[in-house]
Enzyme design. Structure first.
Site, PDB file in Angstrom:
ATOM      1  N   THR A   1       0.830  -1.205   0.000  1.00 27.18           N
ATOM      2  CA  THR A   1       0.000   0.000   0.000  1.00 27.18           C
ATOM      3  C   THR A   1       0.862   1.252   0.000  1.00 27.18           C
ATOM      4  O   THR A   1       0.601   2.209  -0.725  1.00 27.18           O
ATOM      5  CB  THR A   1      -0.912  -0.006   1.246  1.00 27.18           C
TER       6      THR A   1
ATOM      7  N   GLY B   1      -1.431  14.291 -15.452  1.00 25.41           N
ATOM      8  CA  GLY B   1      -1.692  13.857 -14.074  1.00 25.41           C
ATOM      9  C   GLY B   1      -2.033  12.381 -14.001  1.00 25.41           C
ATOM     10  O   GLY B   1      -2.183  11.708 -15.015  1.00 25.41           O
TER      11      GLY B   1
ATOM     12  N   HIS C   1      -2.101 -11.498  -4.607  1.00 26.21           N
ATOM     13  CA  HIS C   1      -2.380 -12.909  -4.911  1.00 26.21           C
ATOM     14  C   HIS C   1      -3.806 -13.079  -5.411  1.00 26.21           C
ATOM     15  O   HIS C   1      -4.090 -13.928  -6.235  1.00 26.21           O
ATOM     16  CB  HIS C   1      -2.075 -13.822  -3.728  1.00 26.21           C
TER      17      HIS C   1
ATOM     18  N   ASN D   1      12.242  -3.638  -0.415  1.00 23.80           N
ATOM     19  CA  ASN D   1      11.726  -2.416   0.215  1.00 23.80           C
ATOM     20  C   ASN D   1      12.362  -2.140   1.595  1.00 23.80           C
ATOM     21  O   ASN D   1      12.988  -3.001   2.181  1.00 23.80           O
ATOM     22  CB  ASN D   1      10.208  -2.553   0.350  1.00 23.80           C
ATOM     23  N   LYS D   2      12.120  -0.920   2.058  1.00 20.39           N
ATOM     24  CA  LYS D   2      12.510  -0.460   3.395  1.00 20.39           C
ATOM     25  C   LYS D   2      14.032  -0.362   3.566  1.00 20.39           C
ATOM     26  O   LYS D   2      14.557  -0.650   4.645  1.00 20.39           O
ATOM     27  CB  LYS D   2      11.904  -1.350   4.496  1.00 20.39           C
TER      28      LYS D   2
ATOM     29  N   ARG E   1      15.575   1.537   6.426  1.00 19.83           N
ATOM     30  CA  ARG E   1      15.694   0.944   7.755  1.00 19.83           C
ATOM     31  C   ARG E   1      17.028   0.227   7.962  1.00 19.83           C
ATOM     32  O   ARG E   1      17.320  -0.250   9.049  1.00 19.83           O
ATOM     33  CB  ARG E   1      14.579  -0.092   7.975  1.00 19.83           C
TER      34      ARG E   1
END
Ligand SMILES: Nc1nc2c(ncn2[C@@H]2O[C@H](COP(=O)(O)OP(=O)(O)OP(=O)(O)O)[C@@H](O)[C@H]2O)c(=O)[nH]1
Length: 588
Positions: free
Chosen positions: A20, A38, A78, A128-129, A132
């Site tokens: 998300t 746009g 999925h 991702n991330k 961190r």
């Protein structure tokens, strides 16, 4: 040159790995350049026009574009594969597999990779991330390689290690993968793009690789379809105030117009209706307008829209539809749908499990997965589990197949009682991976238990020695102390002498005054032997062997030698030699 249609992209990944957030980040992207078109909001999807993608990627752009943009569908990854189909495969043309780089592969990541493999969908891995990673210095929306250049060696190494783990995980599924900037041929190697859905780092490369993949893999598929017959998939059937029952759909082929007649694949038959209205969401700036939707006369693939039409009651989510112009078209559509259903559900075995799923897509995915792990399927159908399924499953010869796999469907009343009565096991799950895992585990446990039972039931070899100083009774039965030289001794086995002649039957065993049923290697105990008299048939200090029945000996020698101790193996070989002296083929 013909116009290409917009490729449909799905995002898959484990819970909380950032699906998300990534879509939001792409959607919320504001680009300063005025000329960039746009983002258009669709029903159940978002279209990112190519100009905007170019803007986001402007520092690194190096591809020639032929597609109009990318359409990201909101349906959880999925589901987009297992519930939403189009002719000949999955709805999505491309996918992003998102993995939290700090956590690595998780059950749903594995499920997602299996699905992508089943449907042969090209995909990019978004690791991702990365913000961190301890020590990571973030810069908003920077291309990954720019951000990478600013990190210290220690931080770089940490990310590299994580990427190598991902490469290993993908390899297990048969994919060769690498960090995108080390790949020469994107058609052979899956690209891993490190990103942060929070800071936007890496998103430029992610989008650019998607565009590249779309053009490389899909150009033929995407061409021409904008002008053809309208074809689509039902996302959801919904009641809307003032409109009645409506369908949210993704149009993946052609152009659909108000007034068109469409045929929709229903559960039992084809529903024919005509399009009364095509609705799109209103652009955000017009949100103050009372209605959420704006009506349009026509729409071109790929797009997400709401259809207003009569007779939508029996329509199911996941069904396909197609614009039709004649009775002939309807007939062809009906036949094709029927054939497709049969093709998927009919490849079944005489003996095997019963599989019930919610949609044709999940049926196809599960059939493929079960084949992969060599579980036979007797019946595969879309629909809830009923009593006939129980009867069908119970008719299997092999208990391992007296099983019903229920994916995302209900058990109709009475099914559970019936299953208990017939000894049928039902596995009911909503995640493919969990369903497969539970069945696999159960089958393995059952197999082990059977093996154990089989071993238990066999007479096992043993070599014993009578202890002359412990003769308690000479006959009827003879009671004498013995030492177990090898293997294990049980009650009721026959004994033979080294010359092959019979030496009675073990009737009971006692150790320290207690009856025992099994005596292990090295133990000394008293045994009662029927059918012999010590001093006449047997000397006081003889060595004896358990007379393993021929059929048992065969199984032991062929399959179960590994379950015997070294000493027992030796004793068993001696025993076989005794038997084979007389008959060389004994137990073969
Ligand atoms: N630091 C950091 N946090 C992130 C990133 N991406 C997502 N998150 C956080 O991770 C959590 C889960 O993200 P979601 O986007 O909701 O994950 P999801 O995969 O959509 O989860 P489901 O919709 O529940 O399957 C949220 O708290 C996000 O803020 C990232 O790149 N960096």
């Amino acid at each position: 040159m013909k116009q290409l249609r917009t490729p449909i992209v799905s995002v898959l990944g484990h819970v909380d790995h950032g699906k998300t957030t990534l879509l939001d980040k792409i959607r919320r992207t504001r680009v300063t350049a005025k000329e960039a078109g746009g983002i258009t909001q669709h029903i159940g999807a978002t279209e990112i026009p190519i100009d905007l993608i170019k803007q986001i990627c402007k520092d690194i752009w190096n591809v020639k574009v032929t597609i109009p943009g990318l359409l990201f569908i909101d349906t959880p990854g999925h589901k987009a594969f297992t519930n939403l189909r189009r002719r000949g495969g999955a709805l999505a043309d491309l996918a992003i597999l998102i993995v939290d780089v700090n956590e690595g592969f998780k059950p749903q990541t594995e499920e997602a990779v299996s699905i992508l493999r089943t449907f042969k969908t090209p995909f990019v891995v978004a690791a991702n991330k990365i913000d961190r990673i301890p020590g990571w210095q973030s810069s908003e929306y920077a291309p990954f390689l720019k951000s990478w250049a600013q990190q210290d060696d220690f931080t770089k190494q940490k990310l590299e290690n994580k990427i190598y783990e991902l490469i290993g995980d993908l390899y297990r599924f048969g994919f060769s993968a690498d960090r995108f900037d080390r790949i020469k041929d994107f058609t052979r190697t899956v690209a891993i793009v490190p990103i942060s859905a929070i800071t936007g780092e890496g998103i430029p490369e992610l989008l650019m690789i998607l565009v590249g993949l779309a053009q490389k893999y899909l150009e033929e598929n995407l061409r021409l379809q904008v002008e053809g017959k309208a074809k689509g998939t039902i996302l959801e059937v919904k009641e809307e105030k003032g409109l009645g029952i409506t369908c949210d759909v993704i149009l993946y082929d052609g152009t659909l117009k108000v007034g068109d007649t469409i045929a929709i694949a229903g559960k039992d038959d084809v529903i024919v209706t005509h399009v009364k209205g095509i609705l799109k969401p209103r652009p955000a700036k017009e949100m103050r307008v009372e209605s959420k939707f704006q009506s349009v006369k026509s729409v071109t693939a790929a797009a997400g829209v709401k259809l207003v039409a009569p007779n939508l009651e029996g329509v199911l989510a996941g069904s396909e539809f197609e614009a039709v112009e004649s009775e002939e078209d309807i007939k062809n559509f009906r036949e094709r749908v029927k054939k497709e259903y049969e093709e998927i559900s009919i490849q079944t075995d005489e003996e095997g499990v019963v599989l019930k799923t919610d949609t044709l897509g999940s049926l196809e995915a599960l059939i493929n997965e079960l084949k992969e792990i060599e579980i036979p399927i007797k019946k595969a159908e879309v629909g809830d589990v009923d009593k006939r399924d129980v009867v069908e499953a119970s008719a299997n010869r092999d208990e391992l197949n007296r099983v019903i796999l229920a994916f995302n469907v209900k058990l109709l009343p009475g099914v559970e009682e019936e299953a208990a009565k017939y000894g049928v096991r039902i596995f009911k799950e909503d995640i493919i991976y969990t369903l497969l895992d539970k069945v696999k585990q159960w089958r393995e446990e059952e197999k082990l238990a059977r093996e154990r039972q089989k071993i238990e039931a066999l007479v096992k070899p043993a070599k014993i020695k009578l202890l002359k100083e412990f003769i308690f009774r000479r006959s009827k039965p003879a009671v004498v102390g013995v030492k177990i030289l090898a293997g294990e001794l049980r009650k009721d086995v026959r004994l033979i002498k080294p010359d092959g002649s019979p030496a009675g039957v073990v009737r009971s065993m006692q150790k320290e005054g207690e009856n025992v049923s099994v005596a292990k290697e090295g133990e000394e105990l008293a045994v009662a032997i029927d059918g012999v008299t010590i001093g006449r048939h047997l000397e006081g200090d003889e060595v004896l062997y358990v007379d393993v029945p021929e059929r048992h000996a065969k199984i032991l020698e062929r399959d179960l030698m590994d379950t015997l101790s070294e000493e027992a193996k030796k004793a068993f070989k001696e025993f076989l030699e005794i038997k084979r002296k007389e008959n060389p083929f004994w137990g073969k």
